[in-house]
Enzyme design. Structure first.
Site, PDB file in Angstrom:
ATOM      1  N   CYS A  68       0.865  -1.180   0.000  1.00  0.00           N
ATOM      2  CA  CYS A  68       0.000   0.000   0.000  1.00  0.00           C
ATOM      3  C   CYS A  68       0.901   1.230   0.000  1.00  0.00           C
ATOM      4  O   CYS A  68       1.720   1.395   0.906  1.00  0.00           O
ATOM      5  CB  CYS A  68      -0.892  -0.012   1.243  1.00  0.00           C
ATOM      6  SG  CYS A  68      -1.854   1.497   1.507  1.00  0.00           S
ATOM      7  N   CYS A 182      -0.964   3.725  -6.261  1.00  0.00           N
ATOM      8  CA  CYS A 182      -1.833   3.022  -5.321  1.00  0.00           C
ATOM      9  C   CYS A 182      -1.966   1.616  -5.881  1.00  0.00           C
ATOM     10  O   CYS A 182      -2.213   1.456  -7.088  1.00  0.00           O
ATOM     11  CB  CYS A 182      -3.201   3.708  -5.221  1.00  0.00           C
ATOM     12  SG  CYS A 182      -4.424   2.759  -4.269  1.00  0.00           S
TER      13      CYS A 182
END
Length: 257
Positions: A68, A182
């Protein structure tokens, strides 16, 4: 163990399976905390460090990958202070994007929290000096990616808004390379490619992360005492809805953390 706020880390797992098909994997999805991008730095750092501390005590992984960008750019240092095992982070792929661009104008799509980090400023200064990096927060793409994995249609307006957020900036028309900052966003690469047009290429960090994990575990033996599984901090039903996506990558066990 792969850790993400949701299921974006599956894009990293897909690359990891190519390099280390025999490596046992635990996938941890903090669905109770999703989305991270709208939270404060203090909230993210405390949540990620605390969760990974408890998960490491329970599951005893040999390595943790924070799959992440938001969590990595904010909490990576804190997690490394807490845990005494290798920690692999995920950072925006600005370095390879700078090597790829021909126009010198790079777009970066990320969450609100990611694009404002000094970590990203430092990457830009180190690897994209002399080039133009245009950033845009596209939090709607996270929900769209999760919905796509459930079989729901991707709202065209969400894609169009992300593209316009970059194109409408000064020099936006010259973008030829877009960093997907992302891990959820590569799940929408087809939709983004259609909207941006054929002259734009995309880059994300999944392959580089997989190579880093392979390097850190080189020479180690892999064996499974139990089938690979995924855990969630949120409702188990939410994870079950994504069962096909996990099963396609060799994870059939779905559990509550």
């Amino acid at each position: 163990m792969l850790f993400d706020s949701g299921v974006g880390g599956l894009t990293v797992l897909a690359e990891l399976r190519k390099l280390l098909p025999d490596a046992p994997v635990i996938y941890a999805a903090d669905l109770a905390g999703l989305p991270y991008g709208t939270k404060s730095e203090a909230e993210i750092a405390a949540r990620v460090a605390g969760l990974l501390g408890r998960m490491s005590e329970r599951y005893e992984p040999r390595l943790v990958c924070i799959a992440c960008n938001t969590a990595s750019t904010i909490a990576l240092g804190m997690v490394r202070d807490v845990l005494e095992i290798p920690i692999v982070g995920t950072v925006p792929a600005i370095k390879p994007a700078a090597a790829m661009t021909h126009t010198g104008v790079i777009g970066l799509l990320g969450t609100e929290a990611t694009i404002r980090q000094a970590y990203v400023d430092n990457l830009e200064a180190e690897f994209a000096n002399g080039k133009t990096l245009l950033r845009h927060a596209a939090p709607g793409l996270v929900a769209a990616a999760e919905a796509k994995l459930r079989g729901a249609p991707v709202p065209p307006a969400t894609i169009d808004a992300a593209v316009a957020g970059l194109r409408e900036q000064p020099k936006g028309s010259e973008i030829d390379t877009v960093v997907l900052a992302c891990t959820h966003f590569p799940l929408l690469e087809d939709e983004l490619a259609e909207a941006f047009g054929p002259e734009v290429r995309f880059v994300d960090g999944a392959q580089g992360i997989a190579r880093r994990i392979a390097n850190l575990t080189e020479g180690q033996e892999f064996s499974r005492e139990q089938p690979d599984f995924a855990v969630t901090t949120g409702p188990l039903e939410t994870l079950v809805e994504l069962g096909n996506a996990f099963s396609a990558l060799g994870i059939d066990g779905l559990k509550q953390f």
